[in-house]
Design an enzyme around this catalytic site. Structure first.
Site, PDB file in Angstrom:
ATOM      1  N   ASN A  48      -6.763  12.882 -10.547  1.00 18.10           N
ATOM      2  CA  ASN A  48      -7.509  13.270 -11.749  1.00 18.10           C
ATOM      3  C   ASN A  48      -7.355  14.770 -11.966  1.00 18.10           C
ATOM      4  OD1 ASN A  48      -9.602  14.582 -10.161  1.00 18.10           O
ATOM      5  ND2 ASN A  48     -10.265  12.512  -9.640  1.00 18.10           N
ATOM      6  N   ASP A  97       0.886  -1.169   0.000  1.00 17.98           N
ATOM      7  CA  ASP A  97       0.000   0.000   0.000  1.00 17.98           C
ATOM      8  C   ASP A  97       0.926   1.222   0.000  1.00 17.98           C
ATOM      9  OD1 ASP A  97      -1.574   2.140   0.740  1.00 17.98           O
ATOM     10  OD2 ASP A  97      -2.509   1.120   2.440  1.00 17.98           O
ATOM     11  N   ILE A  98       0.810   2.065  -1.011  1.00 19.33           N
ATOM     12  CA  ILE A  98       1.761   3.178  -1.171  1.00 19.33           C
ATOM     13  C   ILE A  98       1.658   4.186  -0.024  1.00 19.33           C
ATOM     14  CG2 ILE A  98       0.376   4.772  -2.594  1.00 19.33           C
ATOM     15  CD1 ILE A  98       2.959   4.956  -4.413  1.00 19.33           C
ATOM     16  N   SER A 144      -2.751   4.867 -14.015  1.00 20.60           N
ATOM     17  CA  SER A 144      -3.735   4.627 -15.100  1.00 20.60           C
ATOM     18  C   SER A 144      -4.225   3.189 -15.239  1.00 20.60           C
ATOM     19  CB  SER A 144      -3.209   5.082 -16.476  1.00 20.60           C
ATOM     20  OG  SER A 144      -3.296   6.474 -16.633  1.00 20.60           O
ATOM     21  N   ASP A 203      -5.847   7.389  -5.129  1.00 21.35           N
ATOM     22  CA  ASP A 203      -6.115   8.787  -4.769  1.00 21.35           C
ATOM     23  C   ASP A 203      -6.923   8.852  -3.465  1.00 21.35           C
ATOM     24  OD1 ASP A 203      -6.423  11.518  -4.900  1.00 21.35           O
ATOM     25  OD2 ASP A 203      -7.564  11.544  -6.763  1.00 21.35           O
TER      26      ASP A 203
HETATM   27  P1  ADP Z   1      -6.175   5.438 -12.340  1.00 24.52           P
HETATM   28  O1  ADP Z   1      -7.401   6.296 -12.325  1.00 24.52           O
HETATM   29  O2  ADP Z   1      -4.930   6.204 -12.708  1.00 24.52           O
HETATM   30  O3  ADP Z   1      -6.355   4.173 -13.094  1.00 24.52           O
HETATM   31  P2  ADP Z   1      -6.500   3.984  -9.795  1.00 24.52           P
HETATM   32  O4  ADP Z   1      -6.291   4.517  -8.433  1.00 24.52           O
HETATM   33  O5  ADP Z   1      -7.868   3.545 -10.173  1.00 24.52           O
HETATM   34  O6  ADP Z   1      -5.937   5.119 -10.770  1.00 24.52           O
HETATM   35  O7  ADP Z   1      -5.511   2.777 -10.043  1.00 24.52           O
HETATM   36  C1  ADP Z   1      -4.126   2.924 -10.235  1.00 24.52           C
HETATM   37  C2  ADP Z   1      -3.407   1.765  -9.579  1.00 24.52           C
HETATM   38  O8  ADP Z   1      -3.308   1.993  -8.178  1.00 24.52           O
HETATM   39  C3  ADP Z   1      -4.110   0.425  -9.735  1.00 24.52           C
HETATM   40  O9  ADP Z   1      -3.157  -0.523 -10.216  1.00 24.52           O
HETATM   41  C4  ADP Z   1      -4.556   0.078  -8.318  1.00 24.52           C
HETATM   42  O10 ADP Z   1      -4.503  -1.319  -8.086  1.00 24.52           O
HETATM   43  C5  ADP Z   1      -3.520   0.785  -7.496  1.00 24.52           C
HETATM   44  N1  ADP Z   1      -3.860   1.102  -6.097  1.00 24.52           N
HETATM   45  C6  ADP Z   1      -5.058   1.258  -5.508  1.00 24.52           C
HETATM   46  N2  ADP Z   1      -4.921   1.522  -4.206  1.00 24.52           N
HETATM   47  C7  ADP Z   1      -3.585   1.554  -3.936  1.00 24.52           C
HETATM   48  C8  ADP Z   1      -2.772   1.765  -2.768  1.00 24.52           C
HETATM   49  N3  ADP Z   1      -3.321   2.041  -1.571  1.00 24.52           N
HETATM   50  N4  ADP Z   1      -1.424   1.685  -2.900  1.00 24.52           N
HETATM   51  C9  ADP Z   1      -0.850   1.426  -4.087  1.00 24.52           C
HETATM   52  N5  ADP Z   1      -1.544   1.223  -5.232  1.00 24.52           N
HETATM   53  C10 ADP Z   1      -2.901   1.273  -5.152  1.00 24.52           C
END
Ligand code: ADP
Length: 173
Positions: free
Chosen positions: A27, A13-14, A124, A37
């Site tokens: 966005n 989890d980032i 994305s 986000d």
């Molecule tokens: P986008 O609109 O750019 O596609 P998303 O947030 O829907 O953005 O997804 C981008 C990536 O982030 C996806 O691969 C998703 O699995 C990942 N993601 C979602 N939550 C987290 C998190 N807490 N930490 C890291 N990556 C995440």
């Protein structure tokens, strides 16, 4: 140090990553959304959104492929770099170039703010539906090109949230 040694891959989890900067897949409104986000704003608290609002008042959001920087609020990182990935539309609208610009512009912003470590999510590849394999290739190629041209960044961490992306990056790195 070789470029390969500057790249790290994690399944995590980032919001938990202690880097100088973590990147948000935001966005164009900069006012919050779902996915990574939503997770960043939830974990980081209201200071991040407040700074985003100031940026919006100043420059009216953020264009696709560009990036802006804010505090990281309560997160262990120092900064959040918000970049706007392209929505995948069959590759007809320069989505590949725009995705590469997200990585490049985020890296430049990190350098300009004296960051030495930066963590990227898989921009994305969530609700914006960019094909994961192609997105991973663009991410890795763009980061490697950048690291071969500049020395300020010591570590780039690719933070994968799903198994599929993790596997794709593992093959590439
Ligand atoms: P986008 O609109 O750019 O596609 P998303 O947030 O829907 O953005 O997804 C981008 C990536 O982030 C996806 O691969 C998703 O699995 C990942 N993601 C979602 N939550 C987290 C998190 N807490 N930490 C890291 N990556 C995440």
């Amino acid at each position: 140090m070789s470029i390969e040694n500057k790249i790290e891959l994690l399944k995590a989890d980032i919001t938990k990553i202690k880097a100088d900067a973590i990147v948000n897949a935001a966005n164009t409104s900069l006012l919050g959304g779902g996915g990574v986000d939503g997770a960043i704003h939830r974990a980081g608290g209201p200071d991040i959104l407040e700074e985003c609002r100031k940026i919006v008042a100043r420059q009216g959001g953020c264009k696709t492929g560009e990036a802006v920087i804010t505090t990281a609020g309560r997160l262990p990182a120092k900064y959040v770099i918000h970049t706007v990935g392209p929505v995948w539309n069959d590759g007809k609208y320069q989505e590949e170039e725009k995705l590469a610009n997200c990585y490049k512009n985020s890296l430049w912003l990190a350098v300009n703010n004296n960051c030495k470590t930066i963590a990227f999510p898989n921009i994305s590849t969530g609700v914006y539906r960019f094909p994961k394999k192609e997105a991973a290739r663009i991410a890795v190629d763009t980061v490697k090109d950048f690291l071969s041209e500049t020395n300020q960044i010591e570590k780039v961490i690719f933070v994968c949230f799903d198994e599929e992306n993790y596997g794709l990056y593992e093959t590439l790195i």
